[in-house]
Scaffold this motif. Sequence first.
Motif: not given
Length: 603
Positions: A590-594
């Motif tokens: 899962v990707f963080n917002t960066e």
Amino acid sequence: MVMRRRLWFPLGTATLLLLFYWSWTAQDEYQWTGLGKPAQGPQEEHQVDTAPLDNSDYFWRKLPTHYPVRDIKPLPTGKPHALPKIQTTFGKESEHDAATRKERQQAVKKAFARCWNSYKENAMMSDELAPISGTTKDVFGGWGATLVDSLDTLWIMGMREEFEEAVTAAADIRFESTSLTTVNAFETTIRYLGGFLAAYDLSGDRRLLRKAREVGDMLYKTFDTPNRMPISRWDFDNAAQGGKQVAPEMALVAEVGSLCMEFTRLSLITGDPKWYDATERIREIFEEQQSTTKLPGMWPISVNPREKLFNVDNTFGLGAMADSTYEYLPKMHALVGGLIPSYQTMYEESMKTALKYNVFRPMLPGSPDILISGTIHVEKVGGKEALNLEHQGQHLVCFAGGMLAVGGKLFGNAEHLEAAQKLVDGCIWTYKAMPHGIMPETFIMHPCKSNEGCEWDELLWKRAILREAGFDDLAEVDDADSIISEWRLPKGFVKIPDTRYILRPEAIESVFILYRATGRKDLLESAWTMFETIQKNTRTALANAALADVTTEGRPEKIDSMESFWMGETLKYFYLIFSEPDLINLDEWVFNTEAHAFKRLLP
């Protein structure tokens, strides 16, 4: 990862001595936390990295704590749930399609490598390379933001030699001092903590975990306030000198609500729950006040951490200043394997409100079935509160399509997946509508009366432009023609307040996520068109530069700026959409917002 000791010793004194030594070193590793032992919870089932990191004397750990936590919240326990799949099942592609995809992927990699080499030669260890002048900028603490933001991109693109060189350089970053007066804790969290954690999750290089711990300990100091609420715009020197701190009376909701992914992942890896505890306290306030705001279900753009009031302001939106608070709700559900049910509830309640009030269908030639996300202002009208929707779109809010695709798949919500497709199509449409094929930072459109759609009405469009320009309803419609020419408005746009393109990733981010979720092949073509137009217009002798005005007919003027997210996010998403679907599979990561990829807890 757990240190698995595979050396076997005979029973007897040697074994006892070994056990005694192991016990002593483990205790030494954890004594600084004040807990005396590793936290209990799911991390013990998920290979916690508990080996000593040789940094017990780290500067930020040794500073006195003025407002210690007496009741640390433990990490969630239990076996992670088997969550529904986010990624669709991809069939076998033809040889032609595979060749085309790989050719495009290599073109993106070549663009990244070119930027990386220019950064390495001209700005290594600085935050940013100025892509026209070749000078450097330090806007995020002076700790090498582009270096850290690019670590996981280097790994994902298979640039192992460059990755090793970058990790060696990053290991020397010192977080004890900064050239800045004020440090943005949110930006530091998503770039530095997120960057180190993702690169560690991908590579297993313990030097990266050590740096993540260092950043985590520094950022944890922003929570050393009387009510344990964080300081978003942080007086670094005061904290470093041991000064007392207090949370601010006003902070942007995204800067308070978007720390949970990085802090929780750090706690899961290390087994130390202090970071999880810090942001779980914030989540509880969001949950308690979610139904009490002026737009129940959503939180306003500004909040008051000092008084723990997250329900007072009157402006609501999914865009700038609020975005990642909402983005992290379904992503946190995925990250912790569904072990914190409140994240699903909070997400569903917020999107119920947002989809009802914040999104609108614009009136456009050809009546495309697309949606744009605007901003709600709750205003007093005749003594009563009324909702006023500002019909301004933003490049940044293009992330929302990807968020709804993730949430729609995780929670089996067909309405969210449908909205995701219309929002992503809206961003693609806006790219194509501009003369250079690149979306501006912000724009205003005229809405249909309902999201079911409406026919294009040129007279109505021109009237809307006149009102935006300050004319009254008695103005001649022909007056709009000169405004359209002066403001360089394509049909459908009422105004373009910010004509820049700053190498933003949000549109390709959602195109990528929606492609992985649905397999829509047209999204591959849209992504390639976007990449080509961006490369054509932003390329400099060194790297790529932001654009001052994407509405001009001639070649847009370049700005001597290349933020770290160009290499950390934008090019990463372009690369991944042309990769094999199992590279950073969304059912495992899962990707963080960066755009930093964290391992999900899996059953």
